[in-house]
Scaffold this motif. Sequence first.
Motif, short mmCIF file in Angstrom:
data_model
loop_
_atom_site.label_atom_id
_atom_site.label_comp_id
_atom_site.label_asym_id
_atom_site.label_seq_id
_atom_site.Cartn_x
_atom_site.Cartn_y
_atom_site.Cartn_z
N LEU A 57 0.81 -1.21 0.00
CA LEU A 57 0.00 0.00 0.00
C LEU A 57 0.85 1.27 0.00
CD1 LEU A 57 -2.81 -0.84 2.59
CD2 LEU A 57 -2.95 -0.93 0.10
N ARG A 58 1.90 1.27 0.85
CA ARG A 58 2.69 2.49 1.01
C ARG A 58 4.12 2.12 1.38
NH1 ARG A 58 4.01 6.26 5.14
NH2 ARG A 58 3.15 4.87 6.74
N ILE A 59 5.06 2.91 0.90
CA ILE A 59 6.47 2.70 1.19
C ILE A 59 6.97 3.86 2.04
CG2 ILE A 59 8.80 2.58 0.22
CD1 ILE A 59 5.85 1.48 -1.86
N VAL A 60 7.66 3.57 3.13
CA VAL A 60 8.15 4.60 4.03
C VAL A 60 9.53 5.07 3.56
CG1 VAL A 60 8.77 5.15 6.41
CG2 VAL A 60 6.90 3.55 5.94
N PRO A 61 9.74 6.37 3.47
CA PRO A 61 11.04 6.88 3.05
C PRO A 61 12.17 6.40 3.96
CG PRO A 61 9.41 8.64 2.98
CD PRO A 61 8.75 7.46 3.64
N GLY A 62 13.32 6.11 3.36
CA GLY A 62 14.49 5.67 4.12
C GLY A 62 14.46 4.22 4.55
N SER A 63 13.51 3.47 4.05
CA SER A 63 13.32 2.09 4.50
C SER A 63 13.92 1.09 3.54
CB SER A 63 11.82 1.81 4.65
OG SER A 63 11.19 1.84 3.37
N THR A 64 13.91 -0.18 3.95
CA THR A 64 14.32 -1.26 3.06
C THR A 64 13.43 -1.30 1.83
OG1 THR A 64 15.08 -2.55 4.97
CG2 THR A 64 14.69 -3.75 2.93
N ALA A 65 12.14 -1.10 2.02
CA ALA A 65 11.20 -1.13 0.90
C ALA A 65 11.54 -0.07 -0.14
CB ALA A 65 9.78 -0.94 1.41
N THR A 67 14.59 1.23 -0.61
CA THR A 67 15.85 0.81 -1.23
C THR A 67 15.61 -0.25 -2.31
OG1 THR A 67 17.06 1.26 0.82
CG2 THR A 67 18.12 -0.20 -0.76
N LEU A 68 14.65 -1.13 -2.06
CA LEU A 68 14.31 -2.17 -3.02
C LEU A 68 13.46 -1.66 -4.18
CD1 LEU A 68 13.45 -5.06 -0.52
CD2 LEU A 68 15.52 -4.84 -1.90
N LYS A 69 13.04 -0.39 -4.09
CA LYS A 69 12.21 0.26 -5.11
C LYS A 69 10.87 -0.46 -5.30
CE LYS A 69 16.20 2.24 -7.48
NZ LYS A 69 16.95 2.39 -8.76
N PRO A 113 5.78 -11.25 -13.43
CA PRO A 113 6.67 -11.67 -12.35
C PRO A 113 7.94 -10.82 -12.33
CG PRO A 113 6.80 -13.21 -14.17
CD PRO A 113 5.70 -12.25 -14.51
N VAL A 114 8.35 -10.42 -11.12
CA VAL A 114 9.55 -9.60 -10.94
C VAL A 114 10.29 -10.14 -9.72
CG1 VAL A 114 10.46 -7.31 -10.39
CG2 VAL A 114 8.49 -7.54 -11.93
N LYS A 115 11.62 -10.19 -9.83
CA LYS A 115 12.45 -10.56 -8.68
C LYS A 115 13.39 -9.41 -8.36
CE LYS A 115 12.29 -15.59 -9.12
NZ LYS A 115 13.07 -16.86 -9.19
N ILE A 116 13.47 -9.05 -7.06
CA ILE A 116 14.36 -7.96 -6.65
C ILE A 116 15.20 -8.41 -5.47
CG2 ILE A 116 12.90 -6.11 -7.52
CD1 ILE A 116 11.78 -5.71 -4.79
N LYS A 117 16.37 -7.76 -5.37
CA LYS A 117 17.33 -8.15 -4.34
C LYS A 117 17.98 -6.89 -3.79
CE LYS A 117 21.59 -10.92 -3.95
NZ LYS A 117 22.51 -11.80 -4.70
N GLY A 118 18.24 -6.88 -2.48
CA GLY A 118 18.88 -5.71 -1.89
C GLY A 118 19.32 -5.98 -0.47
#
Length: 459
Positions: A57-65, A67-69, A113-118
């Motif tokens: 729903l929402r991504i918090v600034p400065g978070s892992t989420a 960074t993972l875009k 489908p998308v895979k992301i890593k960080g």
Amino acid sequence: MKKNLLLFLTAAGILLSVETSAQQLKRRAFLGVQLSPVSDSLAKAHKLPVNSGVRVLRIVPGSTAETLKLLPDDVILEVNKTAVKSPQEVVMLARNFQPGQTINLALNRKGKPVKIKGKVQPMPYETAPANAEVRYGEVPLANNGIARSIMKKPKGSGKFPAVFFIQGYGCSSLDNLPENDPQRQLMDALVSRGYAVYRLEKPGVGDSKGSKPCPEIGYNEELAAFASGLDQLKRFDFVDRDNIFLFGHSLGANTAPLIAANNKVKGIITYGAAGKPWTEYLIEVFREQRAITGSDYVEIDEDMKMLLPLVYEFMILKKTPAELTQNGNYKKYLEEHFGYDGKDHLFGRHYTFLQELGQVPVNKAWKDAAAHTLAIYGEADAPAIDEDGAKMIAAVVNAYYPGKGSYEFLPHTDHGFLEVGSKQDHVKQMQSNSPSAAKFNPKLVELIDNWMKIKMAKS
């Protein structure tokens, strides 16, 4: 039968001013994403199997989420190759993350489908205005654990009156709350008025370590942690030890007088308090609170025939959920009215937490605390049910210490300090699918501040 939905309940130009001493606690991992279940319509649009994935729903600034875009409406299908289908499952996995470790997500983004890593990011420290500062500390616990403490105070030397904010029933973190969070708005407003405001994470929450996760501990362990926190608060050299106040929110109103009994304070403020033994409160939740939330009155009468003996066997006879479910009729009521998870948890806490809470001698606690007391009831506070609990607190205090107890009614305000209108308006909003536009009620700050200043002036 309707489930009870309301039980217990919570920049630009700003400089980081954080003081930390040599500490054992490290910053916890910060996923920083708001999640929800995947709706049928979204699953259909993304061509997903039923009951799979979790919606962003929402991504918090400065978070892992961030960074993972991650993007709003992404559907997380796997976290480190573990399939997820509920926000709670993601939260449980995130509890084991460590800052710096690698995280792999499998997503569905707009049907593809998308895979992301960080890398997992640490929780940022809380910020303060230029005229204030934040001090992160730690409190040793009886079980060799350590709990995170956070002090926010005005800048400058001298002695400051202090407020210890004691949170309610849940296990949510109070560390670096969003600036629009009503709990933070209350605490920051008090700092701006010259108070040092202290808070303590519960055992097993946030940076805290060495304890079981908060949902697994009993009330007595939580109570002991808050007692240790009050001891630490009194040791700060900038705190005016003659003018320390406890603010007990919801269940925190039970905790406040208990920790003040052996460690006296100037005053106690309660908001959203039940004001009665927990067993009696549970019965009122099942009868009176359900009526407030729209349950059928005849249905309530029928349900109470089962709920009354169930509460008695659980709270008085102290039967475990496993023992209670041997009665086939009880299992259904535990799931529908107690939030039973099929294991050891009711209302999101270990069952022993509730049973230990039921042993608290409420009136004796107020007598032993012997503190000036302000009990506040918000007009729209459905979890507190009605004003009787707050009025009872003031009456008990006055019975033993005439003139020390006060009751105040705060119009239009709900359990979480938001100005929402009437109790009925609040319930309608809770049951709707539209976001609430309610805002923090600053009159709560004025009420608390004025009362504390009067008490300090009389000392």
